[in-house]
Design a protein around this motif. Structure first.
Motif, PDB file in Angstrom:
ATOM      1  N   ARG A 156      35.360  28.331  40.851  1.00 29.26           N
ATOM      2  CA  ARG A 156      35.727  26.945  40.558  1.00 29.26           C
ATOM      3  C   ARG A 156      36.080  26.166  41.827  1.00 29.26           C
ATOM      4  O   ARG A 156      36.350  24.965  41.751  1.00 29.26           O
ATOM      5  CB  ARG A 156      36.923  26.902  39.603  1.00 29.26           C
ATOM      6  CG  ARG A 156      36.718  27.639  38.295  1.00 29.26           C
ATOM      7  CD  ARG A 156      38.004  27.598  37.459  1.00 29.26           C
ATOM      8  NE  ARG A 156      37.884  28.390  36.264  1.00 29.26           N
ATOM      9  CZ  ARG A 156      37.457  27.933  35.081  1.00 29.26           C
ATOM     10  NH1 ARG A 156      37.102  26.648  34.972  1.00 29.26           N
ATOM     11  NH2 ARG A 156      37.383  28.720  34.030  1.00 29.26           N
ATOM     12  N   LEU A 157      36.097  26.837  42.964  1.00 25.60           N
ATOM     13  CA  LEU A 157      36.552  26.200  44.201  1.00 25.60           C
ATOM     14  C   LEU A 157      35.749  24.947  44.574  1.00 25.60           C
ATOM     15  O   LEU A 157      36.357  23.932  44.955  1.00 25.60           O
ATOM     16  CB  LEU A 157      36.513  27.217  45.351  1.00 25.60           C
ATOM     17  CG  LEU A 157      37.058  26.729  46.700  1.00 25.60           C
ATOM     18  CD1 LEU A 157      38.518  26.301  46.559  1.00 25.60           C
ATOM     19  CD2 LEU A 157      36.927  27.821  47.753  1.00 25.60           C
ATOM     20  N   PRO A 158      34.414  24.942  44.512  1.00 24.65           N
ATOM     21  CA  PRO A 158      33.679  23.713  44.871  1.00 24.65           C
ATOM     22  C   PRO A 158      34.100  22.500  44.036  1.00 24.65           C
ATOM     23  O   PRO A 158      34.260  21.398  44.576  1.00 24.65           O
ATOM     24  CB  PRO A 158      32.220  24.092  44.610  1.00 24.65           C
ATOM     25  CG  PRO A 158      32.182  25.572  44.763  1.00 24.65           C
ATOM     26  CD  PRO A 158      33.493  26.052  44.223  1.00 24.65           C
ATOM     27  N   LYS A 159      34.296  22.707  42.745  1.00 24.92           N
ATOM     28  CA  LYS A 159      34.709  21.601  41.875  1.00 24.92           C
ATOM     29  C   LYS A 159      36.117  21.139  42.209  1.00 24.92           C
ATOM     30  O   LYS A 159      36.416  19.935  42.208  1.00 24.92           O
ATOM     31  CB  LYS A 159      34.633  22.041  40.413  1.00 24.92           C
ATOM     32  CG  LYS A 159      34.799  20.900  39.431  1.00 24.92           C
ATOM     33  CD  LYS A 159      34.540  21.364  38.018  1.00 24.92           C
ATOM     34  CE  LYS A 159      34.651  20.190  37.038  1.00 24.92           C
ATOM     35  NZ  LYS A 159      34.390  20.617  35.636  1.00 24.92           N
ATOM     36  N   ILE A 160      37.000  22.107  42.517  1.00 30.60           N
ATOM     37  CA  ILE A 160      38.384  21.776  42.880  1.00 30.60           C
ATOM     38  C   ILE A 160      38.406  21.001  44.196  1.00 30.60           C
ATOM     39  O   ILE A 160      39.133  20.009  44.339  1.00 30.60           O
ATOM     40  CB  ILE A 160      39.229  23.061  42.974  1.00 30.60           C
ATOM     41  CG1 ILE A 160      39.426  23.648  41.579  1.00 30.60           C
ATOM     42  CG2 ILE A 160      40.583  22.778  43.632  1.00 30.60           C
ATOM     43  CD1 ILE A 160      40.122  25.000  41.564  1.00 30.60           C
ATOM     44  N   LEU A 161      37.595  21.439  45.163  1.00 30.72           N
ATOM     45  CA  LEU A 161      37.540  20.739  46.454  1.00 30.72           C
ATOM     46  C   LEU A 161      36.984  19.330  46.304  1.00 30.72           C
ATOM     47  O   LEU A 161      37.397  18.414  47.020  1.00 30.72           O
ATOM     48  CB  LEU A 161      36.697  21.542  47.453  1.00 30.72           C
ATOM     49  CG  LEU A 161      37.291  22.873  47.912  1.00 30.72           C
ATOM     50  CD1 LEU A 161      36.335  23.578  48.857  1.00 30.72           C
ATOM     51  CD2 LEU A 161      38.652  22.668  48.576  1.00 30.72           C
ATOM     52  N   GLU A 162      36.065  19.160  45.366  1.00 30.51           N
ATOM     53  CA  GLU A 162      35.525  17.815  45.111  1.00 30.51           C
ATOM     54  C   GLU A 162      36.622  16.887  44.592  1.00 30.51           C
ATOM     55  O   GLU A 162      36.735  15.739  45.033  1.00 30.51           O
ATOM     56  CB  GLU A 162      34.397  17.923  44.088  1.00 30.51           C
ATOM     57  CG  GLU A 162      33.745  16.587  43.771  1.00 30.51           C
ATOM     58  CD  GLU A 162      32.656  16.715  42.710  1.00 30.51           C
ATOM     59  OE1 GLU A 162      32.251  15.680  42.152  1.00 30.51           O
ATOM     60  OE2 GLU A 162      32.230  17.865  42.434  1.00 30.51           O
ATOM     61  N   VAL A 209      45.256  27.334  38.287  1.00 31.17           N
ATOM     62  CA  VAL A 209      46.413  26.538  38.725  1.00 31.17           C
ATOM     63  C   VAL A 209      46.857  26.985  40.111  1.00 31.17           C
ATOM     64  O   VAL A 209      47.178  26.157  40.978  1.00 31.17           O
ATOM     65  CB  VAL A 209      47.573  26.663  37.716  1.00 31.17           C
ATOM     66  CG1 VAL A 209      48.856  26.060  38.292  1.00 31.17           C
ATOM     67  CG2 VAL A 209      47.224  25.972  36.412  1.00 31.17           C
ATOM     68  N   ALA A 210      46.870  28.302  40.331  1.00 35.08           N
ATOM     69  CA  ALA A 210      47.255  28.829  41.639  1.00 35.08           C
ATOM     70  C   ALA A 210      46.289  28.361  42.727  1.00 35.08           C
ATOM     71  O   ALA A 210      46.710  27.998  43.836  1.00 35.08           O
ATOM     72  CB  ALA A 210      47.284  30.357  41.584  1.00 35.08           C
ATOM     73  N   LEU A 211      44.999  28.345  42.411  1.00 34.65           N
ATOM     74  CA  LEU A 211      43.996  27.911  43.395  1.00 34.65           C
ATOM     75  C   LEU A 211      44.147  26.417  43.695  1.00 34.65           C
ATOM     76  O   LEU A 211      44.057  25.999  44.859  1.00 34.65           O
ATOM     77  CB  LEU A 211      42.593  28.208  42.880  1.00 34.65           C
ATOM     78  CG  LEU A 211      41.438  27.864  43.827  1.00 34.65           C
ATOM     79  CD1 LEU A 211      41.582  28.610  45.149  1.00 34.65           C
ATOM     80  CD2 LEU A 211      40.089  28.193  43.166  1.00 34.65           C
ATOM     81  N   VAL A 212      44.390  25.612  42.668  1.00 33.97           N
ATOM     82  CA  VAL A 212      44.601  24.176  42.867  1.00 33.97           C
ATOM     83  C   VAL A 212      45.833  23.934  43.725  1.00 33.97           C
ATOM     84  O   VAL A 212      45.810  23.130  44.669  1.00 33.97           O
ATOM     85  CB  VAL A 212      44.744  23.460  41.502  1.00 33.97           C
ATOM     86  CG1 VAL A 212      45.201  22.021  41.704  1.00 33.97           C
ATOM     87  CG2 VAL A 212      43.432  23.489  40.738  1.00 33.97           C
ATOM     88  N   THR A 213      46.914  24.630  43.400  1.00 32.69           N
ATOM     89  CA  THR A 213      48.162  24.473  44.153  1.00 32.69           C
ATOM     90  C   THR A 213      47.981  24.861  45.614  1.00 32.69           C
ATOM     91  O   THR A 213      48.437  24.153  46.524  1.00 32.69           O
ATOM     92  CB  THR A 213      49.281  25.323  43.522  1.00 32.69           C
ATOM     93  OG1 THR A 213      49.423  24.971  42.145  1.00 32.69           O
ATOM     94  CG2 THR A 213      50.603  25.091  44.236  1.00 32.69           C
TER      95      THR A 213
END
Length: 262
Positions: free
Chosen positions: A63-69, A236-240
């Motif tokens: 999900r990292l690419p979407k989170i970075l966007e 949530v942890a990755l977003v934070t």
């Protein structure tokens, strides 16, 4: 003798101040039914839950690419809101400053705008604007813009007031126009400090944009809220972590720029 009396006075002032703080803390805890001892006792369980749930998995990294966007959207919105507010704040700062103000009425108006915009929290502005503009990027932008406008206007007024009067008076004596005085004397003196305030505002807005995004359904705040409500704590942890790293990096860049210009 006088020095001894002053030491005693400072001692009693410290004791009185500490006593007031303790009493206010106790009254606040009693009114809100907050048990400090119980709160401290639950800390180990809280840390245990964090370690057990807030960790990043291989599946979450997809999900990292979407989170970075979404994170980039939040950062860009914060920068745009700050830079556009800077333009308006500069004009209001010039109007509100005693050094460059041309009218008491305009000065009072500028200070009033700064006071109202600054004293209402950005989240409150987001809730107010949400009723008119709905959940979209415009609402988030306007909330950050208004908050930035109030803070920067106040900061610019103080920066201009602290500028040296000698250069201003010298240009006035030569018959320079108002805009020449501002351009040649005021702005060059205040520019480093103004840039420092602008960088600080960008950092603050990125933090605020996360909360605003939860309300307006935009940016990284929306992603955080979505994953939290679906109990996807790994995401949530990755977003934070993404937010923390981006804020730290921007702070390091801002500190480097401040060292160069100041």
């Amino acid at each position: 003798m006088n020095e001894k009396v002053m030491r005693n006075q400072r001692k009693w002032q410290t004791i009185i101040f500490a006593t007031i703080i303790i009493v206010l803390t106790y009254l606040s805890s009693d009114i809100t039914n907050f048990n400090i001892i119980h709160g401290i006792a639950t800390l180990p369980n809280a840390f245990t839950w964090i370690v057990s749930n807030l960790f990043i998995t291989q599946e979450t990294l997809e999900r990292l690419p979407k989170i970075l966007e979404k994170l980039a959207e939040t950062i860009l919105m914060s920068i745009v809101a700050t830079t556009t507010a800077t333009v308006f704040s500069l004009f209001l700062g010039l109007m509100g400053s005693k050094t460059t103000g041309t009218s008491n009425l305009l000065g009072a108006f500028a200070r009033f705008i700064a006071s109202v915009a600054r004293n209402i929290p950005v989240v409150a502005w987001a809730l107010i604007l949400l009723l008119s503009f709905g959940q979209n990027s415009v609402t988030g932008y306007l909330a950050l813009f208004v908050g930035s406008l109030g803070f920067l206007t106040r900061a610019f007024i103080e920066s201009i007031d602290e500028a040296s009067q000698s250069a201003v008076e010298a240009l006035r004596a030569t018959g320079a126009t108002y805009f020449q005085i501002v351009y040649k004397a005021v702005i060059p003196q205040c520019l480093p400090q103004m840039i420092s305030w602008i960088l600080f505002m960008i950092e603050t807005n990125i933090r605020s944009a996360t909360l605003v995004g939860i309300l307006t359904g935009t940016g990284i705040g929306y992603s955080f809220d979505l994953y939290y409500k679906t109990l996807n704590y790994h995401a949530v942890a990755l977003v934070t972590l993404s937010i923390v790293i981006s804020v730290i990096m921007l702070e390091l860049i801002s500190n480097h720029i401040r060292k160069v210009i100041l």
